[in-house]
Design a protein around this motif. Structure first.
Motif, PDB file in Angstrom:
ATOM      1  N   VAL A   1      -4.223   8.533 -10.140  1.00  0.00           N
ATOM      2  CA  VAL A   1      -3.102   8.091  -9.572  1.00  0.00           C
ATOM      3  C   VAL A   1      -3.719   7.816  -8.161  1.00  0.00           C
ATOM      4  CG1 VAL A   1      -0.954   9.118  -8.136  1.00  0.00           C
ATOM      5  CG2 VAL A   1      -1.294   9.448 -10.581  1.00  0.00           C
ATOM      6  N   ILE A   2      -3.348   6.675  -7.687  1.00  0.00           N
ATOM      7  CA  ILE A   2      -3.488   6.375  -6.304  1.00  0.00           C
ATOM      8  C   ILE A   2      -2.403   6.329  -5.328  1.00  0.00           C
ATOM      9  CG2 ILE A   2      -4.831   4.752  -4.668  1.00  0.00           C
ATOM     10  CD1 ILE A   2      -6.403   3.848  -7.101  1.00  0.00           C
ATOM     11  N   LEU A   3      -2.097   6.822  -4.326  1.00  0.00           N
ATOM     12  CA  LEU A   3      -0.873   6.645  -3.350  1.00  0.00           C
ATOM     13  C   LEU A   3      -1.574   6.093  -1.880  1.00  0.00           C
ATOM     14  CD1 LEU A   3       1.851   7.169  -3.053  1.00  0.00           C
ATOM     15  CD2 LEU A   3       1.106   9.464  -2.546  1.00  0.00           C
ATOM     16  N   ARG A   4      -1.010   5.131  -1.404  1.00  0.00           N
ATOM     17  CA  ARG A   4      -1.076   5.099   0.090  1.00  0.00           C
ATOM     18  C   ARG A   4       0.286   4.861   0.651  1.00  0.00           C
ATOM     19  NH1 ARG A   4       1.181   2.440   3.313  1.00  0.00           N
ATOM     20  NH2 ARG A   4       1.086   0.350   1.867  1.00  0.00           N
ATOM     21  N   SER A   5       0.514   6.100   1.766  1.00  0.00           N
ATOM     22  CA  SER A   5       1.663   6.101   2.213  1.00  0.00           C
ATOM     23  C   SER A   5       1.650   6.206   3.617  1.00  0.00           C
ATOM     24  CB  SER A   5       2.589   7.343   1.440  1.00  0.00           C
ATOM     25  OG  SER A   5       3.960   7.606   2.017  1.00  0.00           O
ATOM     26  N   GLY A   6       2.214   5.358   4.304  1.00  0.00           N
ATOM     27  CA  GLY A   6       1.741   5.332   5.750  1.00  0.00           C
ATOM     28  C   GLY A   6       0.441   5.190   5.874  1.00  0.00           C
ATOM     29  N   SER A   7      -0.420   5.783   6.699  1.00  0.00           N
ATOM     30  CA  SER A   7      -1.898   5.676   6.806  1.00  0.00           C
ATOM     31  C   SER A   7      -2.701   6.832   6.163  1.00  0.00           C
ATOM     32  CB  SER A   7      -2.260   5.878   8.551  1.00  0.00           C
ATOM     33  OG  SER A   7      -2.002   7.378   8.777  1.00  0.00           O
ATOM     34  N   ALA A   8      -1.967   7.437   4.963  1.00  0.00           N
ATOM     35  CA  ALA A   8      -2.539   8.342   4.078  1.00  0.00           C
ATOM     36  C   ALA A   8      -3.141   7.540   2.903  1.00  0.00           C
ATOM     37  CB  ALA A   8      -1.690   9.591   3.689  1.00  0.00           C
ATOM     38  N   PHE A   9      -4.103   7.832   2.403  1.00  0.00           N
ATOM     39  CA  PHE A   9      -4.681   7.349   1.139  1.00  0.00           C
ATOM     40  C   PHE A   9      -5.051   8.475   0.426  1.00  0.00           C
ATOM     41  CE2 PHE A   9      -7.522   5.300  -1.735  1.00  0.00           C
ATOM     42  CZ  PHE A   9      -7.320   4.057  -1.872  1.00  0.00           C
ATOM     43  N   VAL A  10      -4.681   8.677  -0.843  1.00  0.00           N
ATOM     44  CA  VAL A  10      -4.877   9.994  -1.796  1.00  0.00           C
ATOM     45  C   VAL A  10      -5.120   9.357  -3.009  1.00  0.00           C
ATOM     46  CG1 VAL A  10      -4.015  12.003  -2.627  1.00  0.00           C
ATOM     47  CG2 VAL A  10      -3.138  11.128  -0.585  1.00  0.00           C
ATOM     48  N   THR A  11      -6.311   9.865  -3.812  1.00  0.00           N
ATOM     49  CA  THR A  11      -6.780   9.718  -5.091  1.00  0.00           C
ATOM     50  C   THR A  11      -6.701  10.968  -5.870  1.00  0.00           C
ATOM     51  OG1 THR A  11      -8.011   7.862  -4.435  1.00  0.00           O
ATOM     52  CG2 THR A  11      -8.344   8.466  -6.586  1.00  0.00           C
TER      53      THR A  11
ATOM     54  N   HIS B   1      -8.903  13.343  -3.272  1.00  0.00           N
ATOM     55  CA  HIS B   1      -9.706  12.420  -2.576  1.00  0.00           C
ATOM     56  C   HIS B   1      -8.890  11.885  -1.549  1.00  0.00           C
ATOM     57  CE1 HIS B   1     -13.120  12.964  -5.586  1.00  0.00           C
ATOM     58  NE2 HIS B   1     -11.760  12.972  -6.495  1.00  0.00           N
ATOM     59  N   LEU B   2      -8.948  12.585  -0.171  1.00  0.00           N
ATOM     60  CA  LEU B   2      -8.090  11.944   0.858  1.00  0.00           C
ATOM     61  C   LEU B   2      -8.869  11.243   1.925  1.00  0.00           C
ATOM     62  CD1 LEU B   2      -5.122  12.603   1.689  1.00  0.00           C
ATOM     63  CD2 LEU B   2      -6.166  14.668   2.996  1.00  0.00           C
ATOM     64  N   ARG B   3      -8.140  10.237   2.255  1.00  0.00           N
ATOM     65  CA  ARG B   3      -8.721   9.438   3.624  1.00  0.00           C
ATOM     66  C   ARG B   3      -7.826   9.083   4.353  1.00  0.00           C
ATOM     67  NH1 ARG B   3     -10.402   4.008   0.788  1.00  0.00           N
ATOM     68  NH2 ARG B   3     -10.647   3.548   3.142  1.00  0.00           N
TER      69      ARG B   3
ATOM     70  N   ALA C   1      -1.984  11.452   6.856  1.00  0.00           N
ATOM     71  CA  ALA C   1      -2.914  12.264   5.614  1.00  0.00           C
ATOM     72  C   ALA C   1      -2.770  13.643   5.487  1.00  0.00           C
ATOM     73  CB  ALA C   1      -4.310  11.768   5.777  1.00  0.00           C
ATOM     74  N   GLN C   2      -2.689  14.510   6.524  1.00  0.00           N
ATOM     75  CA  GLN C   2      -2.392  15.758   6.351  1.00  0.00           C
ATOM     76  C   GLN C   2      -1.061  16.229   5.864  1.00  0.00           C
ATOM     77  OE1 GLN C   2      -3.902  16.258  10.471  1.00  0.00           O
ATOM     78  NE2 GLN C   2      -5.734  17.430   9.724  1.00  0.00           N
ATOM     79  N   VAL C   3      -0.003  15.397   6.347  1.00  0.00           N
ATOM     80  CA  VAL C   3       1.153  15.813   5.935  1.00  0.00           C
ATOM     81  C   VAL C   3       1.359  15.598   4.517  1.00  0.00           C
ATOM     82  CG1 VAL C   3       3.841  15.130   6.318  1.00  0.00           C
ATOM     83  CG2 VAL C   3       2.225  15.481   8.024  1.00  0.00           C
ATOM     84  N   THR C   4       0.603  14.267   4.011  1.00  0.00           N
ATOM     85  CA  THR C   4       0.998  13.834   2.766  1.00  0.00           C
ATOM     86  C   THR C   4       0.234  14.893   1.678  1.00  0.00           C
ATOM     87  OG1 THR C   4       1.193  11.572   3.290  1.00  0.00           O
ATOM     88  CG2 THR C   4       0.733  12.115   1.237  1.00  0.00           C
ATOM     89  N   GLU C   5      -0.911  15.478   2.061  1.00  0.00           N
ATOM     90  CA  GLU C   5      -1.671  16.165   1.521  1.00  0.00           C
ATOM     91  C   GLU C   5      -0.694  17.587   1.245  1.00  0.00           C
ATOM     92  OE1 GLU C   5      -5.861  18.561   0.984  1.00  0.00           O
ATOM     93  OE2 GLU C   5      -5.376  17.594   3.071  1.00  0.00           O
TER      94      GLU C   5
END
Length: 302
Positions: free
Chosen positions: A263-273, A283-285, A221-225
């Protein structure tokens, strides 16, 4: 539930909105060891009978999952959806006929559909991707038919092209799929573009490069952000193109700035809206699961 050499997966929901069932499905895939060191089961049943609705990226994810299992040597049975509208989406998208090796089990159907396909679905790999061009052509034609303004069409098509390019070139995916759905009963009606793959994800792509190895201390999640917020990427030595999501980040920001979209993105264990109302707010989970990447672009149609 796993019983000996057979696994029954009840697909209660495939879309990113249905975190409970989607998470259970991803966790089940990981436990099965598909693509990993464990021996996969001999038979998997994908039970669509209980699915009452479907999103674009959920439809794409099903196609990726089915092909992934078949290529792993698993005998796959798919129970047809009980809702006739979902069954029609599978047929309209081309995913039912395109998922070679899947045996379909009839189910008593009922009810109608709340969506229809806005483009022929694309089911592809890095070595077999002709359907991607057909999908993009159909999506562009649909946007014109819906009288979507040219600037909005360009933003949508640019984003879709970039996501598809990332899947084909950087994700190390065995399979990818794309779908476009229109929901005419919503007010206003809505267009969804969904793309899914079984690759390494945004974090996995960028962490392959020594320049960003230090990010390995952080979560997906942190890397994707960092990739999306800072347009962080790696420029390929041979092609000069960006790898890792920097180009996608710029296109998504443009899309959100020029349209009323999300836009909603789930990549690996990152979930971003991300939403156009506040395009700089993430909006990061951080999830406890993740298989490949799923992407949804949603645009209200006036």
């Amino acid at each position: 539930m796993r019983t000996g050499e057979a696994v029954w997966l009840r697909l209660g929901g495939l879309g990113l909105d249905d975190a409970k069932s989607h998470g259970a499905l991803c966790n089940c895939i990981e436990r099965l060891g598909i693509g990993g060191a464990e021996v996969p089961p001999g038979i998997v049943v994908l039970d669509w009978s209980a699915v009452s609705d479907c999103s674009a990226e959920g439809l794409a994810f099903f196609a990726v999952l089915a092909k992934h299992l078949v290529d792993a040597g698993v005998q796959v049975f798919a129970a047809e959806p009980a809702v006739s509208g979902i069954a029609e989406l599978l047929a309209q998208s081309g995913f039912r006929s395109g998922c070679a090796g899947v045996e379909w089990v009839p189910c008593d159907v009922c009810g109608g559909g709340a969506a229809h396909c806005g483009a022929r679905g694309a089911l592809f790999s890095t070595s077999l991707n002709e359907s991607v061009d057909d999908f993009c052509d159909d999506l562009s034609a649909t946007l014109k038919r819906l009288a979507v303004p040219r600037s909005v069409r360009c933003a949508i098509m640019g984003t879709a092209h970039e996501v598809l390019h990332n899947v084909l070139s950087h994700a190390e995916a065995s399979h990818g799929a794309a779908a476009a759905l229109i929901f005419p009963r919503r007010r206003p009606k809505v267009l969804q573009v969904g793309i899914a793959d079984d690759g390494v994800g945004i974090a996995g792509t960028i962490l392959r490069h020594p320049r960003h190895a230090w990010l390995g201390w952080f979560s997906d999640a942190q890397v994707t952000e960092a990739v999306l917020r800072d347009h962080r990427s790696v420029r390929g030595a041979d092609t000069g193109e960006e790898q890792g999501g920097g180009g996608l980040a710029r296109l998504v920001k443009r899309l959100l700035g020029e349209t009323r979209s999300s836009v909603i993105l789930r990549s690996g264990s990152a979930f971003v809206t991300l939403r156009s109302q506040d395009p700089d707010r993430f909006h990061l989970r951080r999830l406890t699961y993740g298989t490949g990447t799923q992407f949804r672009l949603e645009l209200p149609l006036c």
